[in-house]
Design a protein around this motif. Structure first.
Motif, PDB file in Angstrom:
ATOM      1  N   GLN A 178       0.857  -1.234  -0.216  1.00  0.00           N
ATOM      2  CA  GLN A 178      -0.058   0.087   0.011  1.00  0.00           C
ATOM      3  C   GLN A 178       0.781   1.275   0.203  1.00  0.00           C
ATOM      4  OE1 GLN A 178      -2.774   0.177   3.429  1.00  0.00           O
ATOM      5  NE2 GLN A 178      -3.721   1.865   2.689  1.00  0.00           N
ATOM      6  N   GLN A 179       1.797   1.251   0.904  1.00  0.00           N
ATOM      7  CA  GLN A 179       2.551   2.697   1.084  1.00  0.00           C
ATOM      8  C   GLN A 179       3.347   2.883  -0.229  1.00  0.00           C
ATOM      9  OE1 GLN A 179       1.747   4.844   3.494  1.00  0.00           O
ATOM     10  NE2 GLN A 179       2.786   6.240   2.174  1.00  0.00           N
ATOM     11  N   GLU A 181       2.869   1.649  -3.312  1.00  0.00           N
ATOM     12  CA  GLU A 181       2.162   2.125  -4.455  1.00  0.00           C
ATOM     13  C   GLU A 181       1.778   3.413  -4.250  1.00  0.00           C
ATOM     14  OE1 GLU A 181       0.527  -1.795  -6.031  1.00  0.00           O
ATOM     15  OE2 GLU A 181      -0.770  -0.981  -4.691  1.00  0.00           O
ATOM     16  N   LYS A 182       1.424   4.066  -3.132  1.00  0.00           N
ATOM     17  CA  LYS A 182       0.772   5.301  -2.746  1.00  0.00           C
ATOM     18  C   LYS A 182       1.889   6.479  -3.113  1.00  0.00           C
ATOM     19  CE  LYS A 182      -1.177   8.692   0.727  1.00  0.00           C
ATOM     20  NZ  LYS A 182      -1.748   8.483   2.114  1.00  0.00           N
ATOM     21  N   ASP A 183       3.015   6.207  -2.691  1.00  0.00           N
ATOM     22  CA  ASP A 183       4.256   7.095  -2.704  1.00  0.00           C
ATOM     23  C   ASP A 183       4.471   7.245  -4.348  1.00  0.00           C
ATOM     24  OD1 ASP A 183       4.497   7.235  -0.068  1.00  0.00           O
ATOM     25  OD2 ASP A 183       6.263   6.058   0.292  1.00  0.00           O
ATOM     26  N   ASN A 184       4.277   6.321  -5.083  1.00  0.00           N
ATOM     27  CA  ASN A 184       4.490   6.348  -6.363  1.00  0.00           C
ATOM     28  C   ASN A 184       3.413   6.542  -7.426  1.00  0.00           C
ATOM     29  OD1 ASN A 184       6.986   4.576  -5.176  1.00  0.00           O
ATOM     30  ND2 ASN A 184       7.793   5.361  -7.014  1.00  0.00           N
ATOM     31  N   ASN A 185       2.449   6.830  -6.877  1.00  0.00           N
ATOM     32  CA  ASN A 185       1.272   7.578  -7.497  1.00  0.00           C
ATOM     33  C   ASN A 185       0.725   6.463  -8.307  1.00  0.00           C
ATOM     34  OD1 ASN A 185       1.774  10.044  -6.419  1.00  0.00           O
ATOM     35  ND2 ASN A 185       3.140  10.641  -8.101  1.00  0.00           N
ATOM     36  N   LEU A 186       0.375   5.487  -7.835  1.00  0.00           N
ATOM     37  CA  LEU A 186      -0.328   4.523  -8.574  1.00  0.00           C
ATOM     38  C   LEU A 186      -1.878   4.583  -9.000  1.00  0.00           C
ATOM     39  CD1 LEU A 186      -1.075   1.138  -9.197  1.00  0.00           C
ATOM     40  CD2 LEU A 186      -2.150   1.177  -6.843  1.00  0.00           C
ATOM     41  N   GLU A 187      -1.851   4.253 -10.523  1.00  0.00           N
ATOM     42  CA  GLU A 187      -3.170   4.543 -10.997  1.00  0.00           C
ATOM     43  C   GLU A 187      -3.449   3.236 -11.846  1.00  0.00           C
ATOM     44  OE1 GLU A 187      -3.384   7.992 -13.610  1.00  0.00           O
ATOM     45  OE2 GLU A 187      -2.729   9.202 -12.224  1.00  0.00           O
ATOM     46  N   ARG A 202       0.986  -7.190  -8.091  1.00  0.00           N
ATOM     47  CA  ARG A 202      -0.111  -6.598  -8.667  1.00  0.00           C
ATOM     48  C   ARG A 202      -0.406  -6.965 -10.063  1.00  0.00           C
ATOM     49  NH1 ARG A 202      -3.624  -2.793  -8.210  1.00  0.00           N
ATOM     50  NH2 ARG A 202      -2.855  -2.113  -6.108  1.00  0.00           N
ATOM     51  N   PHE A 212       2.733   3.471 -12.546  1.00  0.00           N
ATOM     52  CA  PHE A 212       3.344   4.210 -11.578  1.00  0.00           C
ATOM     53  C   PHE A 212       4.211   5.375 -12.003  1.00  0.00           C
ATOM     54  CE2 PHE A 212       3.166  -0.261 -10.224  1.00  0.00           C
ATOM     55  CZ  PHE A 212       2.490  -0.215  -8.948  1.00  0.00           C
TER      56      PHE A 212
END
Length: 253
Positions: A178-179, A181-187, A202, A212
């Motif tokens: 989670q963290q 992926e959030k830090d690398n702007n997951l879309e 993933r 990312f």
């Protein structure tokens, strides 16, 4: 009434009803049953002593968890490089009981330290859930001295290779976590995360995708993208990799 007798209770449990000790015939990993006529005001007290123990991973290997009662312990490995910890300590325990080589530092906070068994160094161990601002490991390699000498060349080569890769790495994305992926702007669209063999991943489904943002060294004329796939994941998986809309590779597993 049925009370859980946890499997980690290596030293038994104590159970009293209204101050009188109850006989516990059951074994760890089961339930203790008290069958009696209950009345208002009855008091049941259960004492489950906790202590250090180790538990092996499901796969046959040298990797173990260190536990204090039900609590998973982790080694504190500090902050720093981008990649997951390279120099994870090897513990040469000789098969001895864990209490001989893990000693308390502050038992009120459940902080311990390995004693004379760590390679390249001993480590401080604390509950996994308390370590949030630095790297940590919860799986430890435990060897006898002879086992370690036999495996040492392969371990040292793996560490050297990993350190060489780390030295030229500008970003590392732990997919499925989670963290990171959030830090690398997951879309994404039609994508989900999961876990296999102790590692997060993933994947995209039915025409889906995920992306990312990655850091780069703008002073370097050459960049390399390294991806890890589960090699046993079949089902004729086909997909493309693109950077800023430009396809750089097509893959088939």
């Amino acid at each position: 009434m049925h009370f859980r007798y946890p499997g980690w209770a290596k030293h038994g449990i104590e159970l009293t009803v209204n101050g009188r000790k109850a006989v516990v015939k059951e074994s760890a990993g089961s339930y203790v049953t008290i069958d009696r006529s209950w009345k208002k005001g009855d008091v049941v007290i259960i004492n489950v002593p906790m202590d250090l123990s180790i538990a092996g991973t499901p796969e046959p290997s040298s990797k173990y968890n260190i536990l204090y009662g039900p609590i998973v312990m982790a080694a504190q490995l500090g902050t720093g490089p981008l990649l997951p910890v390279i120099r994870t300590p090897i513990l040469i325990t000789g098969g001895r009981d864990v209490k001989e080589w893990v000693k308390p530092v502050d038992k009120s906070k459940l902080i311990f330290k390995t004693a004379g068994v760590g390679t390249p160094n001993d480590v401080t161990i604390a509950p996994f859930f308390t370590i949030y601002n630095q790297k940590q490991i919860v799986y430890f390699d435990l060897f006898t001295k002879n086992e370690w000498e036999a495996k040492r060349p392969a371990f040292e080569k793996a560490m050297a290779d990993a350190e060489a890769l780390e030295a030229i790495t500008t970003d590392f994305i732990a997919t499925g976590e989670q963290q990171p992926e959030k830090d690398n702007n997951l879309e994404f669209e039609k994508s989900n995360a999961g876990e296999w063999s102790g590692r997060r991943f993933r994947m995209a489904n039915d025409g889906g995708w995920f992306s990312f943002d990655a850091k780069v060294n703008r002073e370097s004329p050459l960049h390399k993208l390294t991806c890890t796939y589960f090699g046993s994941d079949g089902d004729d998986r086909r997909f493309e990799i693109s950077i800023d809309g430009n396809i750089i590779g097509s893959e088939k597993l």
